[in-house]
Enzyme design. Structure first.
Site, PDB file in Angstrom:
ATOM      1  N   ASP A   1      -9.954 -20.271 -40.850  1.00 42.88           N
ATOM      2  CA  ASP A   1     -11.183 -20.906 -41.326  1.00 42.88           C
ATOM      3  C   ASP A   1     -12.459 -20.159 -40.952  1.00 42.88           C
ATOM      4  O   ASP A   1     -13.552 -20.580 -41.342  1.00 42.88           O
ATOM      5  CB  ASP A   1     -11.276 -22.349 -40.806  1.00 42.88           C
TER       6      ASP A   1
ATOM      7  N   ASP B   1      -6.033 -22.366 -49.388  1.00 39.42           N
ATOM      8  CA  ASP B   1      -7.447 -22.396 -48.960  1.00 39.42           C
ATOM      9  C   ASP B   1      -7.881 -21.034 -48.408  1.00 39.42           C
ATOM     10  O   ASP B   1      -9.033 -20.621 -48.519  1.00 39.42           O
ATOM     11  CB  ASP B   1      -7.679 -23.446 -47.860  1.00 39.42           C
TER      12      ASP B   1
HETATM   13  N1  GLY Z   1      -9.209 -26.330 -45.892  1.00 44.91           N
HETATM   14  C1  GLY Z   1      -8.841 -27.663 -45.781  1.00 44.91           C
HETATM   15  C2  GLY Z   1      -9.165 -28.519 -46.928  1.00 44.91           C
HETATM   16  O1  GLY Z   1      -9.437 -28.098 -48.020  1.00 44.91           O
HETATM   17  O2  GLY Z   1      -9.148 -29.714 -46.730  1.00 44.91           O
END
Ligand code: GLY
Length: 408
Positions: A127, A189
């Site tokens: 992230d 993601d």
């Molecule tokens: N990256 C986590 C989500 O999209 O909830």
């Protein structure tokens, strides 16, 4: 009127009608004109005003808004190590871009600074891109502050430490190796976070960051994307020989379902990968993922949190998936050669933005966020039918993209 026109009134009428129809056809197929049905400036003003209102509400520098849950009116905050920490500084940068307001610039700088602490602990997830590219990345884009530049290069190097060359992808969630028994895992993601690596490679960082990003995108395409162009949330790989073991879900309805935000992350990520590489395989992938998303949208135009939830229509929506998809499709439309494809993605994005800007999805005075009705993690019972900061971030990003496209 000339004598000739008096002599041939029917011919004149036919010519004028023909010219009118020709202009009308050009008007209708022009993506820019489709935007005229949606007035972007009032929505940008709304976002700037609401951002200012949140700033006025005694927000501290270590308060990073993340969500407003059902029945609440104020943001719930998180610390810098939460995966959503970069979206509030990112919104402040966009609000500065939209308004040109010097005080907003100071606030963007103020709320970006504490995120330096993110790199003071060992990297434990993919992230970093969401956290640091939305904050420092936008900051550098708008100010060219060399301190942001140097920090972003460090961030990219840190993210790259999670790359496993045997598999060909970044390990998205180190904690899930033990917790879920997923030896090497990569989530869709993660595609969005490759932008940080591409940026670093072309801004004085290690050139291998480019290769890592490309390899990750290629491997994800071969494993996370199913044959019908829906997407698994998580791909699990073997760490010894790197083979793909299985596709599973974490935040979707089931392993084989189509989680709405995942489809959004995918189309956003592959559109960005095409921008950064010029590789047409990435462009085709972005188109296919967007087409699948559009084919499956419900009648009112905003996705449910998972396209395959059997409870639909009695199931929560996900405005964040719509916002991510709108931003992605606006960019995607600019890479299309054929006018009809340009118009297709542009109009689809504008229609998502128009719907998000209607009373059904706009929070107005209901709470501090821009938008209502996002769903974070339905299987965990968390952030269901809520306002979530990344929905606001991608909504504002898409509005700015639309405005820039109308101007140029
Ligand atoms: N990256 C986590 C989500 O999209 O909830």
């Amino acid at each position: 009127m000339s004598t000739q026109n008096k002599k041939y009134p029917r011919l004149t009428a036919i010519i004028f009608t023909g010219i009118f129809l020709l202009f009308f056809a050009v008007y209708c197929t022009s993506p820019e004109k489709a935007g005229a049905q949606f007035n972007v400036q009032p929505m940008l003003d709304y976002c700037v005003e609401k951002t200012q209102a949140t700033l006025n509400s005694q927000l501290m520098e270590d308060s990073l808004p993340r969500n407003v849950l059902q029945g609440q009116t104020r943001w719930n905050d998180v610390g810098i190590h939460d995966w959503c920490s970069g979206f509030w500084p990112g919104i402040l940068w966009y609000a500065y871009e939209a308004s040109g307001d010097a005080a907003m610039l100071q606030n963007a700088q103020k709320f970006t600074e504490p995120l330096r602490g993110v790199l003071e602990v060992p990297v434990d997830n993919h992230d970093l891109g969401f956290m640091l590219y939305c904050s420092f990345g936008n900051g550098y884009r708008l100010t060219k502050d060399p301190a942001y530049h140097d920090f972003l290069l460090k961030a990219a190097d840190s993210l790259a430490t999670l790359f496993n060359p045997k598999v060909g992808t970044i390990l998205s969630w180190p904690a899930m190796r033990e917790k879920m028994g997923w030896p090497h895992n990569t989530i869709i993601d993660n595609m969005v976070n490759l932008e940080l690596l591409f940026w670093a490679a072309k801004n004085g960082g290690n050139p291998t960051l480019y290769d890592i990003a490309v390899r990750h995108a290629e491997t994800s395409m071969e494993t996370l994307v199913r044959s019908d162009y829906s997407i698994y949330h998580v791909a699990v790989f073997d760490t010894i020989d790197g083979h793909f073991i299985k596709g599973v879900t974490h935040q979707g309805y089931s392993d084989n379902s189509m989680w709405a935000r995942g489809q959004g992350w995918g189309m956003y990520g592959y559109t960005m990968c095409y921008r950064e590489t010029g590789n047409t395989r990435f462009l085709t992938m972005a188109e296919k993922l967007a087409d699948r998303f559009l084919e499956r949208l419900p009648e009112d135009g905003i996705p449910y949190w998972d396209f395959d939830d059997p409870a639909i229509p009695n199931s929560p929506k996900d405005a964040s998936a719509a916002a991510v998809a709108a931003s992605a499709m606006l960019e995607l439309s600019t890479y299309m050669q054929a006018a009809e494809l340009k118009a297709k993605y542009y109009n689809a994005a504008v229609s998502l933005l128009a719907k998000l800007s209607s009373p059904e999805y706009l929070s107005g005075d209901a709470n501090q966020a821009f938008l209502l009705r996002s769903t974070g993690h339905k299987p965990a019972g968390s952030e269901i039918d809520a306002s979530i900061i990344y929905a606001d971030y991608y909504y504002l990003e898409a509005l700015l993209r639309l405005k820039n496209m109308e101007v140029h």
